[in-house]
Design an enzyme around this catalytic site. Structure first.
Site, PDB file in Angstrom:
ATOM      1  N   VAL A 121       0.834  -1.205   0.000  1.00 50.61           N
ATOM      2  CA  VAL A 121       0.000   0.000   0.000  1.00 50.61           C
ATOM      3  C   VAL A 121       0.870   1.257   0.000  1.00 50.61           C
ATOM      4  O   VAL A 121       0.546   2.243  -0.669  1.00 50.61           O
ATOM      5  CB  VAL A 121      -0.965  -0.001   1.210  1.00 50.61           C
TER       6      VAL A 121
ATOM      7  N   ALA B 200      -6.555  19.916  -4.030  1.00 44.07           N
ATOM      8  CA  ALA B 200      -6.231  20.223  -2.624  1.00 44.07           C
ATOM      9  C   ALA B 200      -5.868  21.688  -2.422  1.00 44.07           C
ATOM     10  O   ALA B 200      -5.874  22.180  -1.293  1.00 44.07           O
ATOM     11  CB  ALA B 200      -5.092  19.336  -2.146  1.00 44.07           C
TER      12      ALA B 200
ATOM     13  N   ALA C 219      10.017   6.036   6.099  1.00 45.66           N
ATOM     14  CA  ALA C 219      10.693   5.143   7.049  1.00 45.66           C
ATOM     15  C   ALA C 219      10.395   3.709   6.640  1.00 45.66           C
ATOM     16  O   ALA C 219       9.234   3.333   6.490  1.00 45.66           O
ATOM     17  CB  ALA C 219      10.187   5.392   8.468  1.00 45.66           C
TER      18      ALA C 219
ATOM     19  N   GLY D 233     -11.202  -0.644   1.739  1.00 53.33           N
ATOM     20  CA  GLY D 233     -10.184  -0.147   0.802  1.00 53.33           C
ATOM     21  C   GLY D 233     -10.557   1.151   0.132  1.00 53.33           C
ATOM     22  O   GLY D 233     -10.729   2.187   0.779  1.00 53.33           O
TER      23      GLY D 233
ATOM     24  N   GLY E 277      -2.764 -15.372  -4.616  1.00 53.00           N
ATOM     25  CA  GLY E 277      -2.453 -14.164  -3.846  1.00 53.00           C
ATOM     26  C   GLY E 277      -3.672 -13.499  -3.226  1.00 53.00           C
ATOM     27  O   GLY E 277      -3.576 -12.399  -2.677  1.00 53.00           O
TER      28      GLY E 277
ATOM     29  N   GLU F  51      -3.527 -14.933   2.365  1.00 49.78           N
ATOM     30  CA  GLU F  51      -2.158 -14.939   2.858  1.00 49.78           C
ATOM     31  C   GLU F  51      -1.732 -16.342   3.252  1.00 49.78           C
ATOM     32  O   GLU F  51      -2.566 -17.239   3.420  1.00 49.78           O
ATOM     33  CB  GLU F  51      -2.065 -14.006   4.073  1.00 49.78           C
TER      34      GLU F  51
ATOM     35  N   ASP G  37     -10.521  -9.864  10.723  1.00 47.97           N
ATOM     36  CA  ASP G  37     -10.348  -8.647   9.932  1.00 47.97           C
ATOM     37  C   ASP G  37     -11.698  -7.949   9.722  1.00 47.97           C
ATOM     38  O   ASP G  37     -11.824  -6.734   9.916  1.00 47.97           O
ATOM     39  CB  ASP G  37      -9.718  -9.014   8.578  1.00 47.97           C
TER      40      ASP G  37
ATOM     41  N   LYS H 112     -13.229  -4.143  11.124  1.00 48.51           N
ATOM     42  CA  LYS H 112     -13.862  -3.136  10.268  1.00 48.51           C
ATOM     43  C   LYS H 112     -15.279  -2.808  10.722  1.00 48.51           C
ATOM     44  O   LYS H 112     -15.674  -1.646  10.745  1.00 48.51           O
ATOM     45  CB  LYS H 112     -13.843  -3.618   8.817  1.00 48.51           C
TER      46      LYS H 112
ATOM     47  N   GLY I  52      -5.745  -4.101  -2.120  1.00 50.23           N
ATOM     48  CA  GLY I  52      -4.855  -3.884  -3.244  1.00 50.23           C
ATOM     49  C   GLY I  52      -4.126  -2.565  -3.109  1.00 50.23           C
ATOM     50  O   GLY I  52      -4.568  -1.655  -2.407  1.00 50.23           O
TER      51      GLY I  52
END
Lengths: 437, 437
Positions: B14, B33, B43, B134, B187, B190, B201, B205, B302
C-alpha cells in the site's frame, strides 16, 4: 452553542421531508454537527400548508426575498426549482453572505458557473448533494472520497422514473406507453413526464457530475440527450437474449479528444451490478485510475431520501462554517463529548432468522420429534425441506428456515435436537438476514 | 502555495501504491487540494526497497521515530500495521502535533478510543478511510454523507479474501480447503489466512463502522466473530436452491436493547444487490431512517485502491488543515482557479459499440448487402442474429452488435442501409457500453 439558523424556500414534498427529518433527528444531528440546526423561517406561497407542517415552530412568509435578506438566517435552502425566481433568490442569498443548499439540478447545470463564481467571491458555500441521485452521497464521493484519482468515466442510472419504466417493460413485456400510464398512476411519473422520459433531468445531473469529475465548467448546452420514449419492447427482449439489459444512462468520459457528455438508452451486460438496479432506484459507477470501478446505489428521489442529502449539506456547511477544531468533521462522526455508551448485545440476545441443516434417519416420526423441540423453544418455522436419501442410504438431510428468533433459543433447541435418536451428529446452523424488503 | 509535507511509515504494497498514485496524479491532486502534497520522508526497514521505489525523490530512513518527530513533516501516514510499534508511532506523531492518516483497522478497533482522545487533545486529525473497504469511501459516506439519518443498521462484505473463497465455492462446487489453497496460490489469501477466514479482519472493520454509525466508542472485544472455515459446500448449494447466497457479513444494528456487533456467514436473498457481489470485491449496505438503504461497492484491498483512500484522507486533511475559505472543499472539487476548459465532444465523434435492429426481407443475399455497407464504413461486427420469420411472413428481424466505432460512421451506415431494397423501414440503433471487464 449558538444554533445554525436556516431559511427554507419552498415547503413542497422535499421541503416537508427536510422539516420532518430535521425535527425527528434533531438530537443526533446536533451531536454530529456540534450545534443545533433549526429552521427559523419558511417561505411558501401556500402559507396554510406551510403553517400546517411547521405548527408554529418558525416564521412562515409568502415572500422568499424576505428570507434571503433576513439577518437571522445563516443558510438558505432553495427547494423552489427551475431557473427563474430560484436563480434570483440564490444569487441574492449569496450576495447577502448566506450559504446556500439546493437540490436544483436544472439551475446548477445551466447557471452553475455564474452561481459558483459569485459564491467564491462572497466566501460562502453552495452545497448540492441533493441535486444528483437523491439520498446517495455521490457528489461527496466524487468530490472528496475519490479525490486521489484521475477519474476516467462516470455512468449512472440517475433518473428513477425512466428506470422504473424500463424495469416494468422488461419484467412484464409491456410497451412504453402502457407502462408510462401505470407509472403516472403510481406517482412514479409526473403528469407531464417530458423532462424525465426525454432524458433532460438525467442530462442536468450528468452535467454536474462531469464538472466535478474533470474540473471543467458546467456545459449542459453541449450534452447529447436521447430519452426512452422511442424504445421498443422488442429491443429490450432481444437485448436480454443477447445477455444485456437496456438502461437509460448518463455517461461522461474523458478521452484524448475531449469529454463525452451524453444521456441515452444503453445496452449493458446483464452480469454487471448496475444492470441489476431495478425499479425507481438510482446507481452510479465511477471509474478512477487508482481505485478502479466503485458503485453507489440508493433512492434517487422522494421526500426523505432527498431530505437526507439536503440535511447532510446543512451539517457539512455547519461543520465548515466556523472551522475551528471543534467543528471540523469529528473522528467518529459525532462530537467527542457526544459519544454514548450503548451496550453491545451478547450474541445470545441477538435476533435473526436461521438456516438449520440436520442429518436425520429416514423414518416415520422424524419431523414430529424435531418440530416438537422447536415449538417448545418458541421457534417458528418458515420453510422445511427434506431431501430424498441417496440410493441404499437410510439417512438424509433436513433443512429448516426459521422466522426471527433469539440466538439463545436456537442454541437451546440445537442442544436438544442433537440428543434425539433420529438426529445424526451435529446440527449445522447459519444465520439469515433479509437486508431489506 | 507551501506544499503539505508527508512522512510515510512503511513502503510495502500500500505504501508503494500511495507513492505511485501521489506522483502520477500530482497535478490533479494539487488542483483539488489547493497545494501540492509531497512525501518528504519514508521510514522503511528495507531501505534498499524504499530507495528503489522513491528514486531519490525524498529522504529514506530506517527509523520511523525520526519521521514522526521530523519538524518538516505535517502529516504522517502509518502503514506498518498491527498494534505494537504502530501504536507507539501514531501516539508519538499526535503528541508532536502531526495529523495522522492510517489504514490500520486492528489498531483503531482495539485502541481507537485512546488514539482519538489524544488527537482531540492535540487538535490534530486522524483519518482512516483506508481502514474499511479499501478504496470505497464508506467512512466518509457514513460520517458525512448520511449524517442526517438515524442509522439503523450496516451490513457489509468487508473482507475480499473470504468473499473470493465463497464465490469460488459456490461457482465451482468446491470445498473450503480446496478453494483456500487456490486463493493462496493466486495471492487472494495470505500464507497464514487466519485473520481473514476466521472473521477477525471483518470484525475490526465492522467495529469501526459501528462506532461512527451510532456514536459509540470502539468495542472490538465485545464483537461476536465466526469465520467461514467450517462452512460446508453442501450448505451453499442448499441455500442456493432456497433462493439465498451465503456471504461473510459484518453486521451492526441498533436495537432497543443495545447494539449488535457481529461477523458470521449469513444467508441473504439472492435477489439483493449485495448478494451478487462476487470475487474479492467489497460492498456495504447502510440503512438510514430517512434515506432507506444505500449501497457502496468497490475494491476492498490492493495497492492502488487502498492508496486511493489514503490519499483522499491526505487531501481532506490538507483542505481542512488551514480551513481558510480558499482551502475548504471547492464547489466543483477542483480549486476555482484550476478549472480547465476541455472541449465536450459532439456525439458524432463519440466511440461506442452499437446494437442495430433491421427489418429485412427474408431472401438470399440480404446479409451480403448489409455487411458490405458496414465494411465500407469500417464498422466491424461482433455478433449477428437473424430471427426466423413468423408463419406466413416474408420479413424478419436482423440484430447486429458492433465493435467500438464512431457514431458518425454508424449514422452514415444507417443512412445507406435504409436505402437498400432488402431493408424495410427505419433501422433501430441503441448504444452499448461494457462498463468494465
Amino acid at each position: 452553542m449558538k444554533p445554525m439558523n436556516v431559511g427554507l424556500l419552498g415547503i413542497g414534498t422535499v421541503g416537508a421531508g427536510t422539516f420532518t427529518v430535521l425535527s425527528r433527528n434533531a438530537e443526533e444531528i446536533s451531536r454530529r454537527a456540534g450545534r443545533p440546526i433549526r429552521i427559523v423561517a419558511v417561505a411558501e406561497k401556500d402559507v396554510a400548508r406551510a403553517n400546517e407542517i411547521t405548527q408554529g415552530t418558525c416564521r412562515v412568509v409568502d415572500d422568499a426575498f424576505a428570507v434571503v435578506s433576513d439577518p437571522e438566517v445563516d443558510i438558505v435552502i432553495e427547494l423552489i426549482g427551475g431557473c427563474g425566481v430560484a436563480k434570483e433568490l440564490v444569487l441574492k442569498a449569496i450576495a447577502n453572505g448566506k450559504h446556500v443548499v439546493t437540490a436544483n439540478k436544472a439551475l446548477l447545470a445551466m447557471h452553475g458557473n455564474e452561481i459558483f463564481a459569485e459564491a467564491q467571491k462572497q466566501g460562502v458555500m453552495v452545497a448540492f448533494e441533493a441535486a444528483v441521485a437523491g439520498g446517495v452521497p455521490i457528489i461527496k464521493a466524487v468530490r472528496e472520497g475519490l479525490s486521489a484519482n484521475r477519474i476516467e468515466w462516470i455512468a449512472g442510472i440517475i433518473n428513477g422514473t425512466t428506470n422504473f419504466i424500463l424495469s416494468e417493460m422488461r419484467d412484464k413485456g409491456l410497451s412504453f406507453d402502457t407502462v408510462l400510464k401505470e407509472a403516472q398512476r403510481l406517482g412514479y411519473a409526473e403528469a407531464d413526464p417530458t423532462f424525465d422520459i426525454e432524458g433532460v433531468d438525467a442530462a442536468h445531473k450528468i452535467t454536474i457530475l462531469s464538472a466535478i469529475a474533470f474540473g471543467i465548467p458546467m456545459q449542459f448546452d453541449k450534452a447529447y440527450i436521447e430519452g426512452i420514449s422511442q424504445l421498443n419492447a422488442k429491443d429490450i427482449k432481444y437485448a436480454e437474449q443477447l445477455g444485456y439489459r437496456i438502461k437509460l444512462l448518463g455517461i461522461t468520459r474523458r478521452t484524448p479528444a475531449g469529454v463525452e457528455l451524453r444521456v441515452h438508452p444503453t445496452l449493458i451486460p446483464a452480469k454487471r451490478l448496475i444492470a441489476n438496479v431495478e425499479g425507481a432506484m438510482n446507481a452510479v459507477v465511477v471509474q478512477g485510475d487508482a481505485v478502479g470501478a466503485t458503485l453507489y446505489y440508493g433512492k434517487g428521489a422522494g421526500a426523505e431520501p432527498t431530505a437526507s442529502a439536503v440535511i447532510a449539506d446543512l451539517i457539512d456547511v455547519t461543520r465548515m462554517h466556523t472551522a475551528d477544531p471543534e467543528h471540523r468533521v469529528p473522528h467518529l462522526a459525532f462530537q467527542p463529548d457526544q459519544l454514548v455508551d450503548l451496550p453491545i448485545l451478547p450474541i445470545a440476545e441477538v435476533q435473526t432468522c436461521f438456516y438449520l441443516r440436520l442429518r436425520v434417519h429416514d423414518e416415520p416420526g422424524v419431523l414430529a420429534d424435531i418440530t416438537r423441540v422447536l415449538a417448545d423453544e418458541q421457534i417458528s418455522i418458515d420453510a422445511l425441506i427434506q431431501k430424498e436419501p441417496g440410493d441404499g442410504e437410510d439417512e438424509t438431510d433436513l433443512i429448516l428456515l426459521t422466522h426471527l428468533t433469539l440466538e439463545k433459543r436456537v442454541n437451546a433447541a440445537i442442544a436438544r435436537l442433537e440428543k434425539l435418536s433420529v438426529v445424526v451428529g451435529k446440527v449445522t446452523r447459519i444465520r439469515m438476514e433479509e437486508l431489506g424488503k
